[in-house]
Design an enzyme around this catalytic site. Structure first.
Site, mmCIF file in Angstrom:
data_model
loop_
_atom_site.group_PDB
_atom_site.id
_atom_site.type_symbol
_atom_site.label_atom_id
_atom_site.label_comp_id
_atom_site.label_asym_id
_atom_site.label_seq_id
_atom_site.Cartn_x
_atom_site.Cartn_y
_atom_site.Cartn_z
ATOM 1 C CE LYS A 55 -4.068 -2.219 0.707
ATOM 2 N NZ LYS A 55 -3.774 -3.633 0.955
HETATM 3 C C1 LIG Z 1 -4.494 -4.811 0.610
HETATM 4 C C2 LIG Z 1 -3.724 -6.073 0.643
HETATM 5 C C3 LIG Z 1 -3.989 -7.113 -0.255
HETATM 6 C C4 LIG Z 1 -5.134 -7.062 -1.228
HETATM 7 O O1 LIG Z 1 -4.949 -6.081 -2.213
HETATM 8 P P1 LIG Z 1 -6.208 -5.570 -3.081
HETATM 9 O O2 LIG Z 1 -5.685 -4.460 -3.885
HETATM 10 O O3 LIG Z 1 -7.228 -5.127 -2.064
HETATM 11 O O4 LIG Z 1 -6.675 -6.727 -3.875
HETATM 12 C C5 LIG Z 1 -3.159 -8.230 -0.229
HETATM 13 N N1 LIG Z 1 -2.149 -8.338 0.663
HETATM 14 C C6 LIG Z 1 -1.871 -7.363 1.544
HETATM 15 C C7 LIG Z 1 -0.765 -7.560 2.512
HETATM 16 C C8 LIG Z 1 -2.644 -6.202 1.564
HETATM 17 O O5 LIG Z 1 -2.360 -5.236 2.446
#
Ligand SMILES: *Cc1c(COP(=O)(O)O)cnc(C)c1O
Length: 465
Positions: A112
């Site tokens: 993120k």
């Molecule tokens: C947010 C997240 C996901 C999922 O990603 P999306 O974009 O919501 O599909 C997978 N793994 C981790 C560690 C995340 O923080």
């Protein structure tokens, strides 16, 4: 570049308005009117360039004239200056033709950060230019919250309200949010699950009076800027392994479908991607949809990969829009079905398109555990549970010939130390910059699963515009 809503009833917007508004006013998600193309020569030219430079070039066509080249270049350099690895997103080989793309070298140890750090600088720039304030309201299954708070804390003109499902995020995830003591950060522990948090977020976006009086914006992957910024590392990794002259494949641990949709965007822009594997845990709405053609929500089951414990996958709406030939009335009908009966059936022709572009695999808790244990024993590499879902899913899918498989590592194992220790016998330790995390004081407010209580809370706290 102009942006259109997947539901076809919101105004067409330019770049600045689209990033500041988040969800479209008709409840849809924004997409660029057309897909910009990067030539094979341009893509080949990314080889060996710094990450920020590739980011500038990939993002530029989506920005159009909204930012000068100079400003965009500065924003990307600032966004990636605080990462803890000089490559920003290094590749690690785990088997012949199999690679892990480490996306966890940012401040909060999850992928993120890649988009959120850019968004923080971008918001600050645009708000200052316009002389505006903004109220960011977000929902997090664990990682978005920390990344958003880290990117926005202490910024002038921005207040952040972050909803997380109480008791359903890891201690590290929670503390990354709640130990931010800045006056512009408000953490809300909601008595519900992530889908409840996301439903409240959407209800607030659809309350136009609230939305206007708070100048509400979003940082969830419903915000186009998130997806756009995530397309960058698909190019970086692909080019490192021979693209555009040889195709590559990706396996993506998936929840809200933002990350893998960014892979779709990279493919649309010209990156030769062979397979895109949607890897889900037992919250497998997407794997079921691919198997049956019916999108049907179920109960959320808590797992060792909590950031993927989701049943309503917001960004899938963007793919539905694409797969149905950008047929907004059709998307509206699907979404009406979803809100009325919790399900809808995808048209045959759209189903065919989905299968051409993607495969989907579900990975159970035992498989996650086995994958983490074996990978540690055999390759000495410690996976977090989300990454293990992606790796296990790619190994279950029949591979397309010689195409290298790149598994996205979405989090650092130290973000989920208890699960990783249980599965591997090794307790991963936090990198030095987070060593004081468990000594800091926490600040949060618990609220019931009730839109009006959340709305009142925000109205009381938000500074007058
Ligand atoms: C947010 C997240 C996901 C999922 O990603 P999306 O974009 O919501 O599909 C997978 N793994 C981790 C560690 C995340 O923080």
């Amino acid at each position: 570049m102009q942006y259109v809503s997947t539901r076809g009833e919101a105004p067409v917007l330019g770049f600045e308005d689209v990033i500041l508004s988040g969800l479209a006013r008709d409840g849809g998600l924004y997409l660029p009117e057309t897909w910009p193309q990067l030539s094979p020569e341009t893509i080949a030219g990314f080889a060996g360039q710094p990450y920020a430079e590739v980011a500038t070039q990939v993002i530029k066509p989506f920005v159009g004239d909204a930012l000068s080249d100079e400003v965009l270049g500065q924003l990307t350099r600032d966004a990636y200056a605080g990462f803890n690895h000089p490559a920003i997103t290094p590749l690690v080989q785990t088997a012949p033709g199999e690679f892990i793309l480490e996306l966890f070298h940012g401040p909060t140890l999850a992928f993120k950060d890649l988009a959120m750090q850019f968004l923080g600088h971008l918001f600050a720039h645009v708000l200052e230019k316009r002389g505006q304030r903004m109220t960011i309201v977000g929902a997090t299954s664990g990682d978005t919250g920390g990344a958003a708070i880290e990117a926005m804390r202490g910024r002038k003109g921005i207040d952040v309200f972050m909803l997380h499902p109480k008791g359903r995020v890891s201690d590290v995830q929670r503390r990354m949010m709640t130990t931010a003591t800045d006056a512009n950060v408000f953490n809300i522990a909601l008595e519900g699950n992530f889908d409840d948090c996301q439903a409240i977020l959407k209800a607030l976006f659809n309350d136009h009076a609230f939305r206007d009086r708070t100048n509400m914006g979003g940082v969830n992957s419903i915000n186009w800027a998130r997806v756009m910024a995530q397309a960058v590392y698909y190019f970086v990794a692909g080019v490192a392994l021979g693209a555009p002259y040889r195709p590559v494949s990706f396996s993506v641990p998936t929840g809200n479908f933002g990350d893998i949709f960014a892979g779709y965007v990279a493919r649309k822009m010209g990156l030769p991607i062979n397979q895109l594997i949607i890897a889900t845990n037992v919250n497998d709405i997407l794997a079921r949809t691919f198997a049956t053609g019916v999108y049907e929500t179920g109960m959320v089951i808590p797992t060792s990969s909590p950031s993927m414990d989701i049943q309503v996958s917001s960004n899938f709406e963007r793919l539905l829009f694409e797969a149905s030939g950008r047929d907004a009335p059709r998307v509206r009908a699907y979404m009406a079905g979803l809100s009325q009966s919790g399900r809808f059936e995808i048209e045959q022709s759209a189903q065919k398109k989905l299968h051409q572009g993607f495969a989907a695999e579900r990975v159970g808790e035992d498989e996650i555990s086995q994958t983490i244990k074996l990978e540690h024993q055999q390759a000495g590499y410690l996976l977090d549970p989300h990454t293990a879902v992606g790796l296990a899913a790619s190994r279950k899918t029949s591979r397309a010939g010689q195409t290298p498989m790149i598994c996205l590592s979405t989090a650092h194992p130290a973000k989920f130390p208890d699960a990783v220790e249980r599965m591997s016998g090794v307790k991963p330790s936090l990198p030095p910059h987070l060593s004081g995390l468990f000594d800091r004081e926490e600040k949060m407010t618990t609220l019931p699963n009730d839109v009006s209580r959340v709305r009142d809370f925000i109205d009381k706290k938000v500074l007058p515009a």
